[in-house]
Motif scaffolding. Structure first.
Motif, PDB file in Angstrom:
ATOM      1  N   ALA A  67       1.133  -1.007   0.268  1.00  0.00           N
ATOM      2  CA  ALA A  67       0.229   0.014  -0.514  1.00  0.00           C
ATOM      3  C   ALA A  67       0.910   1.141  -0.052  1.00  0.00           C
ATOM      4  CB  ALA A  67      -0.695  -0.426   1.301  1.00  0.00           C
ATOM      5  N   SER A  68       1.810   1.583   0.581  1.00  0.00           N
ATOM      6  CA  SER A  68       2.775   2.565   0.592  1.00  0.00           C
ATOM      7  C   SER A  68       3.927   2.380  -0.730  1.00  0.00           C
ATOM      8  CB  SER A  68       3.870   1.974   1.552  1.00  0.00           C
ATOM      9  OG  SER A  68       4.863   1.244   1.900  1.00  0.00           O
ATOM     10  N   LEU A  71       3.744   6.332  -2.871  1.00  0.00           N
ATOM     11  CA  LEU A  71       4.875   6.989  -1.270  1.00  0.00           C
ATOM     12  C   LEU A  71       5.742   6.896  -1.834  1.00  0.00           C
ATOM     13  CD1 LEU A  71       4.319   9.357  -0.288  1.00  0.00           C
ATOM     14  CD2 LEU A  71       3.657   8.011   2.273  1.00  0.00           C
ATOM     15  N   TRP A 285      -3.736   3.322   9.677  1.00  0.00           N
ATOM     16  CA  TRP A 285      -3.345   2.273   8.327  1.00  0.00           C
ATOM     17  C   TRP A 285      -5.027   2.621   7.205  1.00  0.00           C
ATOM     18  CZ3 TRP A 285      -2.566   1.009  13.074  1.00  0.00           C
ATOM     19  CH2 TRP A 285      -3.781  -0.777  13.389  1.00  0.00           C
ATOM     20  N   VAL A 288      -7.247   5.842   4.266  1.00  0.00           N
ATOM     21  CA  VAL A 288      -7.478   6.208   3.420  1.00  0.00           C
ATOM     22  C   VAL A 288      -8.808   6.067   3.097  1.00  0.00           C
ATOM     23  CG1 VAL A 288      -6.619   6.307   0.826  1.00  0.00           C
ATOM     24  CG2 VAL A 288      -5.194   7.251   3.141  1.00  0.00           C
ATOM     25  N   GLU A 289      -9.035   5.296   3.223  1.00  0.00           N
ATOM     26  CA  GLU A 289     -10.296   4.162   2.588  1.00  0.00           C
ATOM     27  C   GLU A 289     -11.393   4.375   2.641  1.00  0.00           C
ATOM     28  OE1 GLU A 289      -9.687   2.163  -0.196  1.00  0.00           O
ATOM     29  OE2 GLU A 289      -7.666   2.644  -0.354  1.00  0.00           O
ATOM     30  N   ARG A 352       3.991  11.744   4.229  1.00  0.00           N
ATOM     31  CA  ARG A 352       3.286  10.323   4.775  1.00  0.00           C
ATOM     32  C   ARG A 352       1.990  10.728   5.410  1.00  0.00           C
ATOM     33  NH1 ARG A 352       8.520   8.709   5.784  1.00  0.00           N
ATOM     34  NH2 ARG A 352       9.031   6.372   4.848  1.00  0.00           N
ATOM     35  N   GLU A 355      -0.550  11.977   2.417  1.00  0.00           N
ATOM     36  CA  GLU A 355      -1.065  11.077   1.273  1.00  0.00           C
ATOM     37  C   GLU A 355      -1.478   9.778   2.148  1.00  0.00           C
ATOM     38  OE1 GLU A 355       1.666   9.775  -2.081  1.00  0.00           O
ATOM     39  OE2 GLU A 355       1.929  12.165  -3.148  1.00  0.00           O
ATOM     40  N   ARG A 356      -1.204   9.635   2.870  1.00  0.00           N
ATOM     41  CA  ARG A 356      -1.185   8.344   4.327  1.00  0.00           C
ATOM     42  C   ARG A 356      -1.827   8.583   5.167  1.00  0.00           C
ATOM     43  NH1 ARG A 356      -2.038   3.463   1.265  1.00  0.00           N
ATOM     44  NH2 ARG A 356      -0.475   2.574   3.440  1.00  0.00           N
ATOM     45  N   SER A 357      -2.273   9.970   5.782  1.00  0.00           N
ATOM     46  CA  SER A 357      -2.554  10.146   7.381  1.00  0.00           C
ATOM     47  C   SER A 357      -1.369   9.665   7.825  1.00  0.00           C
ATOM     48  CB  SER A 357      -4.246   9.912   6.885  1.00  0.00           C
ATOM     49  OG  SER A 357      -4.947  10.708   6.161  1.00  0.00           O
ATOM     50  N   GLN A 358      -0.274   9.239   8.192  1.00  0.00           N
ATOM     51  CA  GLN A 358      -0.172   8.407   9.020  1.00  0.00           C
ATOM     52  C   GLN A 358       1.097   9.827   9.856  1.00  0.00           C
ATOM     53  OE1 GLN A 358       2.740   6.545   6.933  1.00  0.00           O
ATOM     54  NE2 GLN A 358       1.654   5.106   6.440  1.00  0.00           N
TER      55      GLN A 358
END
Length: 434
Positions: A67-68, A71, A285, A288-289, A352, A355-358
């Motif tokens: 999934a990463s 990125l 994790w 996003v979805e 991160r 784009e990935r809400s980390q």
């Protein structure tokens, strides 16, 4: 009392901490004078730089979840551009999940990736196994990151991995179309709404990581012994305001509710997409979805309270950090260290986040406006007050998973609850795997 993660984060924001970066030095301009001499000097410098470029291709591999990949490829391209005058690189992404990094690496150190991500609870074993190369810019990393993240990446004062995120915990996602801010304060409230709407609240009980939430704030104790291997546990206690059997009974009561389902965390997205699940306990994790599916109705808050022994008890959580490690036996260890440092720098931690809400461990990235716009990360911060760092012995996982499955199935063997709790604690505290 709030944990170090939360304190470190809030202090960073309140104080507006600054980080001193380390950039490339600029050459001093030649003094005005003979133009031909200046041109000759410039030519010599260029030739010297070219001669210093490493011969051959530097091959590096990174273990990461698929999934990463998109990125990481952006970050890799910027790394190549940054160091294009020093070396040519071939950097390969290899599929791996963070939860198996320790076992996979220690099982074959020489066959392991050059750079890999993992959760902080795996650090000590990898350091003891001689698998990690210490960070080579210790002072810079210490100054750039939250104190809790640095501590989590350190053993005896030495930093062995590059802090990457400060969001490795879980909290409640909910669909605002069905649930109000008042509803999500209690698990009873969530289940009531789910049942009326013929929907589900989902949580993975086949996991000691998630199941800990029901025990953590009850006064029943659990943790790692000083030997760093075995556990202590009083989840079968027969005294106190909340006994072990009280928690077991509370779980059975929840499992009977029509609005509850125990779903594997990796499968919950499909149930959200189908419309079956309107609230779940998970981590960033899946942010996003979930946001894609629920859109403007997406909400995230700390965990609710639940009913146990006629009391409302705040659900607890394990908290933690993720980081990038470098294989001590990497054929290009110096470049692997530079790559890991690059992938976790301020700019890439912001990437991160966007784009990935980390959630970033970098102080400046954690202060950014983007951080304030992600409800899931705010939920991590709020839940941190009721969480503890995950420090457990291996004997915890299999027994707690088996127990969680039994509870989700309604104790199908109808075993006496005290006997069930005694067996659970005996397995968790055993000196060797049974």
């Amino acid at each position: 009392m709030r944990k170090k993660y939360l304190v470190g984060f809030l202090l960073a924001v309140a104080l507006g901490a600054t980080v001193i970066g380390c950039g490339k030095g600029n050459k001093t301009a030649e003094p005005a004078g003979e133009e031909a001499a200046a041109e000759e000097t410039t030519g010599d410098e260029t030739a010297e730089e070219d001669s210093q470029k490493e011969e051959g291709v530097i091959e590096l591999s990174i273990w990461a979840d698929t999934a990463s990949y998109d990125l990481l490829n952006k970050m890799i391209e910027s790394f190549k551009e940054e160091y294009k005058d020093e070396a040519e690189f071939e950097i390969t992404l290899v599929e791996n999940t963070d939860d198996v990094t320790r076992d996979k690496l220690l099982g074959d150190i020489h066959g392991g990736a050059d750079v890999f991500s993992f959760a902080d609870d795996q650090l000590a074993a990898m350091v003891a196994g001689g698998a990690l190369a210490p960070v080579d810019n210790q002072d810079e990393v210490r100054a750039a990151n939250l104190e809790g993240a640095v501590d989590a990446a350190s053993v005896n004062g030495t930093i062995y991995a590059y802090p990457m995120t400060a969001d490795n915990g879980y909290f409640l996602y909910y669909n605002k179309e069905y649930l109000s801010e008042e509803d999500v304060k209690t698990l009873d409230g969530i289940l009531d709404v789910a049942e009326k709407a013929n929907k589900k609240f989902s949580m993975q009980w086949a996991s000691g990581w998630f199941l800990y939430s029901f025990f953590g704030n009850t006064g029943l104790e659990f943790g790692l012994n000083e030997d760093g291997v075995t556990n202590y546990c009083t989840w079968n206690a027969t005294d106190g305001s909340i006994k072990g059997v009280d928690v077991a009974q509370a779980l059975l009561d929840i499992s009977k509710r029509k609005g509850f389902t125990s779903t594997m965390d990796g499968e919950v997205i499909e149930k959200i997409k189908s419309g079956e699940v309107v609230a779940c306990i998970s981590g960033v994790w899946n942010e996003v979805e979930i946001r894609k599916v629920w859109g403007d109705d997406y909400g995230a808050v700390k965990l609710p309270t639940y009913t146990v022994a006629d009391q409302q008890v705040q659900m607890a959580s394990f908290t933690g950090y993720k980081m990038l490690g470098v294989n001590y036996y990497s054929a290009h260890k110096d470049w692997a260290l530079k790559l890991a440092d690059w992938l976790t720098n301020e700019e890439n931690q912001k990437l991160r986040l966007i784009e990935r809400s980390q959630g970033p461990s970098n102080i400046k990235a954690a202060e950014s406006e983007e951080m304030k716009n992600v409800p899931a990360l705010q939920a991590v911060i709020d839940q941190a007050e009721y969480g503890v760092l995950q420090r457990v012995g291996n004997n915890y996982w299999a027994p707690s998973e088996a127990f969680g499955i039994k509870m989700a199935e309604g104790n199908p063997d109808k075993k006496d609850l005290q006997e069930l709790m005694d067996e659970l604690v005996a397995d968790i505290t055993a000196s060797t795997v049974q």
